[in-house]
Design an enzyme around this catalytic site. Sequence first.
Site, mmCIF file in Angstrom:
data_model
loop_
_atom_site.group_PDB
_atom_site.id
_atom_site.type_symbol
_atom_site.label_atom_id
_atom_site.label_comp_id
_atom_site.label_asym_id
_atom_site.label_seq_id
_atom_site.Cartn_x
_atom_site.Cartn_y
_atom_site.Cartn_z
ATOM 1 N N GLY A 113 0.686 -1.245 0.176
ATOM 2 C CA GLY A 113 -0.017 0.196 -0.005
ATOM 3 C C GLY A 113 0.792 1.201 0.097
ATOM 4 O O GLY A 113 2.067 0.981 -0.115
ATOM 5 N N PHE A 114 0.294 2.502 0.190
ATOM 6 C CA PHE A 114 0.657 3.690 -0.022
ATOM 7 C C PHE A 114 1.806 3.907 1.231
ATOM 8 O O PHE A 114 3.082 3.965 0.743
ATOM 9 C CB PHE A 114 0.062 4.778 0.116
ATOM 10 C CG PHE A 114 0.364 5.960 0.458
ATOM 11 C CD1 PHE A 114 1.467 6.861 -0.259
ATOM 12 C CD2 PHE A 114 -0.297 6.910 1.343
ATOM 13 C CE1 PHE A 114 1.818 7.958 0.077
ATOM 14 C CE2 PHE A 114 0.178 8.178 1.841
ATOM 15 C CZ PHE A 114 1.394 8.659 0.930
ATOM 16 N N ASP A 151 0.543 -8.741 1.234
ATOM 17 C CA ASP A 151 -0.608 -7.737 0.749
ATOM 18 C C ASP A 151 -1.643 -8.642 0.123
ATOM 19 O O ASP A 151 -1.136 -9.529 -0.705
ATOM 20 C CB ASP A 151 -0.111 -6.789 0.065
ATOM 21 C CG ASP A 151 -1.072 -5.477 -0.105
ATOM 22 O OD1 ASP A 151 -2.193 -5.414 -0.482
ATOM 23 O OD2 ASP A 151 -0.649 -4.364 0.619
ATOM 24 N N ASN A 152 -2.865 -8.438 0.205
ATOM 25 C CA ASN A 152 -3.860 -9.018 -0.777
ATOM 26 C C ASN A 152 -4.214 -8.258 -1.913
ATOM 27 O O ASN A 152 -4.874 -8.842 -2.780
ATOM 28 C CB ASN A 152 -5.153 -9.232 0.234
ATOM 29 C CG ASN A 152 -6.178 -8.330 0.460
ATOM 30 O OD1 ASN A 152 -5.475 -7.075 0.322
ATOM 31 N ND2 ASN A 152 -7.052 -8.577 1.025
ATOM 32 N N GLY A 195 -3.464 -2.063 -2.361
ATOM 33 C CA GLY A 195 -2.126 -1.946 -2.735
ATOM 34 C C GLY A 195 -1.861 -2.660 -3.903
ATOM 35 O O GLY A 195 -2.874 -3.339 -4.529
ATOM 36 N N LYS A 232 -13.614 -6.751 9.188
ATOM 37 C CA LYS A 232 -13.188 -8.225 9.228
ATOM 38 C C LYS A 232 -11.524 -7.899 9.311
ATOM 39 O O LYS A 232 -11.045 -8.478 10.075
ATOM 40 C CB LYS A 232 -13.424 -9.242 8.223
ATOM 41 C CG LYS A 232 -15.016 -9.678 8.480
ATOM 42 C CD LYS A 232 -15.183 -10.587 7.280
ATOM 43 C CE LYS A 232 -16.544 -11.302 7.676
ATOM 44 N NZ LYS A 232 -16.804 -12.198 6.397
ATOM 45 N N GLY A 250 -1.943 -13.074 17.252
ATOM 46 C CA GLY A 250 -1.614 -14.533 17.539
ATOM 47 C C GLY A 250 -0.294 -14.698 17.154
ATOM 48 O O GLY A 250 0.609 -15.817 17.605
ATOM 49 N N ARG A 306 2.944 -16.402 19.213
ATOM 50 C CA ARG A 306 3.861 -17.319 18.937
ATOM 51 C C ARG A 306 5.124 -17.361 18.831
ATOM 52 O O ARG A 306 6.189 -18.201 19.249
ATOM 53 C CB ARG A 306 3.009 -18.184 17.617
ATOM 54 C CG ARG A 306 1.901 -18.769 17.955
ATOM 55 C CD ARG A 306 1.383 -19.703 16.661
ATOM 56 N NE ARG A 306 1.380 -18.846 15.401
ATOM 57 C CZ ARG A 306 0.175 -18.265 14.906
ATOM 58 N NH1 ARG A 306 -0.818 -18.256 15.613
ATOM 59 N NH2 ARG A 306 0.377 -17.722 13.658
ATOM 60 N N TYR A 312 -14.689 1.464 9.501
ATOM 61 C CA TYR A 312 -13.535 1.812 9.752
ATOM 62 C C TYR A 312 -13.078 2.324 11.112
ATOM 63 O O TYR A 312 -12.265 1.830 11.812
ATOM 64 C CB TYR A 312 -13.071 2.666 8.645
ATOM 65 C CG TYR A 312 -11.496 3.307 8.611
ATOM 66 C CD1 TYR A 312 -10.227 2.332 8.157
ATOM 67 C CD2 TYR A 312 -10.956 4.385 8.996
ATOM 68 C CE1 TYR A 312 -9.110 2.681 8.194
ATOM 69 C CE2 TYR A 312 -9.638 4.797 8.763
ATOM 70 C CZ TYR A 312 -8.608 3.945 8.499
ATOM 71 O OH TYR A 312 -7.481 4.263 8.406
#
Length: 338
Positions: A14-15, A35-36, A40, A93, A104, A108, A147
Site C-alpha cells: 500500500g501507500f 498484501d492481498n 495495494g 473483518k 496471535g 507465537r 473503519y
Amino acid sequence: MLSDHRVLVTGGAGFIGAHLCKRLLERGDEVLCVDNFYTGTRRNVQHLLDNRLFELMRHDICFSLYVEVQEIFNLACPASPIHYQFDPVQTTKVSVHGAINMLGLAKRVKAKILQASTSEVYGDPSVHPQQESYWGNVNPIGPRSCYDEGKRCAETLFFDYHRQHGLPVKVARIFNTYGPGMHPHDGRVVSNFIVQALSNQDITIYGEGNQTRSFCYVDDLVEGLIRLMDTSPDVTGPVNLGNPAEFTIRELAELVINLTGSSSRMIFRPLPQDDPRQRCPDISKARELLDWKPTIALREGLVKTINYFDQLLTSDKTGASPAILRSVRAEGKALSGQ
C-alpha cells in the site's frame, strides 16, 4: 548473507507500507511484505523486488499466517473512505480478525508488533487538538463506522494482548498522510485535488471548505513509525503521528491550484455524513517519547506529490502502462459513483 532481523509489514504494498518497506531495507532489515492487493499494488513495490532482503507474499490477514519474524508492522486495511466503504463488512473483518491473527502470530514467535491505528478513532472530535487521552466522538452505526470502530476494536485487542499475555505492543494513531505513491483515485482530499488540478477539472470541495485537516508527508510519518517500534518496550502508545500545522480544505485547494498553475475552479458539494469538522494532532507525546516531529512543510511535500502524479497521469516514467492508468482511472470512477 541475509539479515538476522526479519520484519513483517502487512499492507506492505500500500501507500504507506511501500515507503516503510523501502526504509527498513535501507537500514539492512530483511522485509517480508504481505498484501492481498485489495488497495495495494505490486507496482508500489516493483522497485524493491530485486533486493535479496525483500520478499513479497500475496495473503489476506483475515486468515492465519505462519512465518518467523522478529517484528510486525500491521498496516493492512483500506484507509480511504471510498475503499473502506466499498465493502464495509470486509473492512471490519480485516481490522478485527486481522488484528487477532497478527497478535496471535506475534505471541507465537515472541515478536514486537505495531498497530497502524488512525485519527479516525477520535471521530468528529469535540476536543481540539486531539490528545491520546481523548476517547473520541464516534458514530457506531454510520457509514464510516466500519473503519472507525474496526480500528478502535483493534486497539482494544492490542492492549488486551499486552495486559493478558505480556505481548510487546505499539499503537500509532496516524493522521492525514500524503506523498508519492498515493492512489490517484482513493478519494482522499490531497490526491483528489491534485488529480483534478492537473486535469484542469473543477476541484470538488465538500461543505464550505472551512473544515480543517493536518497533512503529514509520508517520509515523516514512516520515521515516526520506526522510532515508535524501536523505542523502549514500556512505550506502548497510543501515540499520535501527524503534522500539527492546520489548514482548511479551501486553503489546501487554493495552494494546489497555485502550485500546479491550474485553471480549475472550486465547486462546492454537500458535506458527507460524519465528516469531521476539525482534525489536528497534539504530538506532545511523540516529541517527548520519540524525539519526533514533522520536518517537511506542506508546500514542499505537495511539490513532490504533484510531480509524482504528473508523471503517473501523463507518462510511463513510473512503470505504469497506459492500460494500467486507464484501469486506475476506471476504478476510481466506479468507486466514487461517477
